[in-house]
Design an enzyme around this catalytic site. Structure first.
Site, PDB file in Angstrom:
ATOM      1  N   ASP A 179     -23.137 -34.617  -6.194  1.00  0.00           N
ATOM      2  CA  ASP A 179     -22.025 -34.320  -5.286  1.00  0.00           C
ATOM      3  C   ASP A 179     -22.520 -33.774  -3.943  1.00  0.00           C
ATOM      4  O   ASP A 179     -23.416 -32.937  -3.901  1.00  0.00           O
ATOM      5  CB  ASP A 179     -21.126 -33.284  -5.979  1.00  0.00           C
ATOM      6  CG  ASP A 179     -19.763 -33.177  -5.331  1.00  0.00           C
ATOM      7  OD1 ASP A 179     -19.452 -34.006  -4.454  1.00  0.00           O
ATOM      8  OD2 ASP A 179     -19.020 -32.258  -5.704  1.00  0.00           O
ATOM      9  N   GLU A 289     -19.436 -42.747  -3.286  1.00  0.00           N
ATOM     10  CA  GLU A 289     -18.307 -42.080  -2.626  1.00  0.00           C
ATOM     11  C   GLU A 289     -18.742 -41.624  -1.241  1.00  0.00           C
ATOM     12  O   GLU A 289     -19.765 -40.965  -1.070  1.00  0.00           O
ATOM     13  CB  GLU A 289     -17.828 -40.876  -3.437  1.00  0.00           C
ATOM     14  CG  GLU A 289     -16.736 -40.112  -2.679  1.00  0.00           C
ATOM     15  CD  GLU A 289     -15.907 -39.191  -3.539  1.00  0.00           C
ATOM     16  OE1 GLU A 289     -15.467 -39.631  -4.622  1.00  0.00           O
ATOM     17  OE2 GLU A 289     -15.700 -38.038  -3.137  1.00  0.00           O
TER      18      GLU A 289
END
Ligand code: ZN
Length: 510
Positions: A179, A289
């Protein structure tokens, strides 16, 4: 608790695995064996068992991997048995034996959810909650900031998730998200450790200052972009109108175009380069992402459309994109801002994403109960939503209820070190709103996890709490936090089922 007594059942002739699971479930307090973890492999049995202080993988009888496991050997009922710690090396063997414990990519899945687990203890609770729901869990999800603050690495994080999957016998697949990664080194590290999703944070390549340049400055800087590149961009966008799937139009005009190019052009180039050099060539399908949520101003529909379509032209396959929404998504508390403006803007972002073929991702999605119904409805059930810190706060709630003395020490330490923690996280908590802990009875402590100010203070200080050491080098809190949560494991799972369950019902998931 004694799993050894259970072993005689494994030796029964033609014993059915379902019967063993039922027995382990019914007599969990007697044997400490997790029903979902019972598996047969060749002539051997495997399961996870708990005792007072830890969990072990038990390998009952030899199989082709028996010698590779790191553990202590015993003979039980005449069988070779190995009792193994739930460590990274043993996890790698389990991943080979039971492929469902390896993370997989999730492109094409409708509802996907990041369930970050800073302690490595929460995932079984999450799995028990979502096992019969249409939610694909991204169980391992850590940023570099979180790794540094918790003293973990990507291998540990993934092992914890995989052990949880094995323990619960969850075979429907899970993801692992590196992330908010920024550099090629960080991305390589996540990929080398088997992560299946990369969230690229290109905030260092976004020119936030461009938003406040004078028109003169904009023109000047814009002219310094390569002439051919300018011509290509102007041909593609300037004065053009793009129709979204439902007919909504996005237009680019002189006013907004140059400034927007200046804000995002470096980030776009950086992303295309990273994607093509690292993700495309890694030999696995990776969920990519794009996060542009770390900007100062909310992402306009034009900017969103521009960034995404440039990435797609550059060969990037986007699984999800995180815009910066209006209002504030602070840690551990509900949405702050005008909810009707949020809805209006969110609708546009979803339309763009649908048109271009990916999902919208909502970051800092813990506890955003005001926005959940909008997210569920507007996306028609296709989105990615990330939670993390709230799972730590549920652990703190259990500590407050079950080990109040430890909680009191953590609470005081958190307040004393709040300024340090604020360097990493932006919050609006006012410590003067938190009652003096010495004036509260033990029974009043868990309710502190229902109030915004105390939630945020305990939320952002997790790293300092976990890392604090005494003068003799022992951990001030960490070991006791882990032993308390081991002892009250079931309570922790129940409180996650309850709290994340509220998230799911807010989102309209049944
Ligand atoms: Zn983010």
């Amino acid at each position: 608790m004694n799993w050894k007594e259970f072993c005689k059942h494994l030796d029964q002739e033609n014993v059915k695995i379902e019967e063993l699971k039922q027995l382990a479930e019914r007599d969990f307090n007697k044997y400490g064996i997790y029903p979902g973890s019972i598996n047969k492999y060749g002539e051997s049995w495997l399961f996870i068992a708990r005792d007072c202080c830890s969990k072990s993988l038990v390998v009952y009888g030899k199989n082709e991997y028996f010698e590779q496991f790191d553990g202590t050997e015993e003979t039980i009922n005449g069988k070779h048995v190995k009792i193994c710690g739930l460590n990274d090396d043993n996890c790698s063997i389990i991943m080979k034996m039971f492929p469902y414990t390896k993370p997989v990519n999730h492109r094409g899945k409708k509802i996907t959810m990041g369930l970050g687990d800073r302690l490595g203890l929460a995932s079984p609770g999450h799995l028990r909650l979502i096992k019969d729901m249409p939610v694909f869990p991204v169980l391992a999800q850590q940023s570099i900031r979180e790794l540094n603050l918790t003293g973990r690495n990507y291998r540990n994080v993934l092992s914890a998730a995989a052990w949880a999957v094995y323990q619960e016998g969850y075979t429907s697949g899970f993801g692992a998200d590196g992330d908010h990664l920024k550099t090629p080194e960080e991305i390589k590290m996540a990929l080398d450790n088997g992560f299946t999703m990369i969230t690229l944070d290109c905030s260092e390549h976004i020119d936030n200052k461009a938003a406040s340049y004078s028109q003169e400055e904009v023109n000047e800087k814009y002219m310094s972009i390569d002439e051919q590149e300018r011509a290509r961009l102007e041909n593609a966008y300037l004065g053009k109108t793009f129709k979204l799937y439902d007919g909504t139009e996005i237009t680019f005009n002189e006013d907004n175009f140059r400034r927007m190019v200046l804000v995002y052009i470096d980030a776009i180039k950086y992303t295309i380069n990273i994607y093509n050099s690292l993700l495309k060539s890694c030999g696995r399908n990776i969920d990519f992402e794009m996060s542009i949520d770390e900007t100062l101003t909310p992402t306009s529909p034009e900017s969103h459309y521009f960034v995404a379509s440039e990435l797609i032209k550059g060969g990037v396959e986007i699984t999800s994109l995180a815009p910066r929404f209006c209002g504030e998504f602070q840690k551990g508390i509900d949405y702050i801002g005008d909810i009707s403006t949020f809805e209006k803007e969110f609708i546009m972002h979803v339309k763009i994403a649908k048109t271009l073929g990916y999902k919208i991702s909502v970051h800092s999605g813990s506890d955003k109960f005001k926005v959940f119904p909008i997210v569920g409805k507007v996306t028609e059930g296709e989105y990615h939503l990330k939670t993390a810190g709230t799972n730590w706060l549920e652990a703190v709630r259990i500590i407050a209820a079950r080990n109040p003395a430890l909680y009191r020490r953590m609470h005081k330490f958190a307040l004393e070190n709040l300024e340090e923690a604020k360097k990493y996280y932006h919050i609006s908590a006012d410590p003067s709103n938190i009652p003096d802990i010495d004036s509260l009875a033990d029974s009043e402590l868990p309710a502190l996890m229902d109030k915004d100010d105390s939630r945020q203070v305990l939320h952002i200080t997790y790293g300092l709490i976990l890392k604090a050491k005494n003068q003799d080098g022992t951990y001030t809190f960490k070991d006791e936090i882990y032993s308390t949560l081991h002892k009250y494991e079931q309570d922790y799972y129940n409180s996650l089922i309850n709290h994340i369950g509220k998230h799911l019902s807010g989102l309209g998931i049944k």
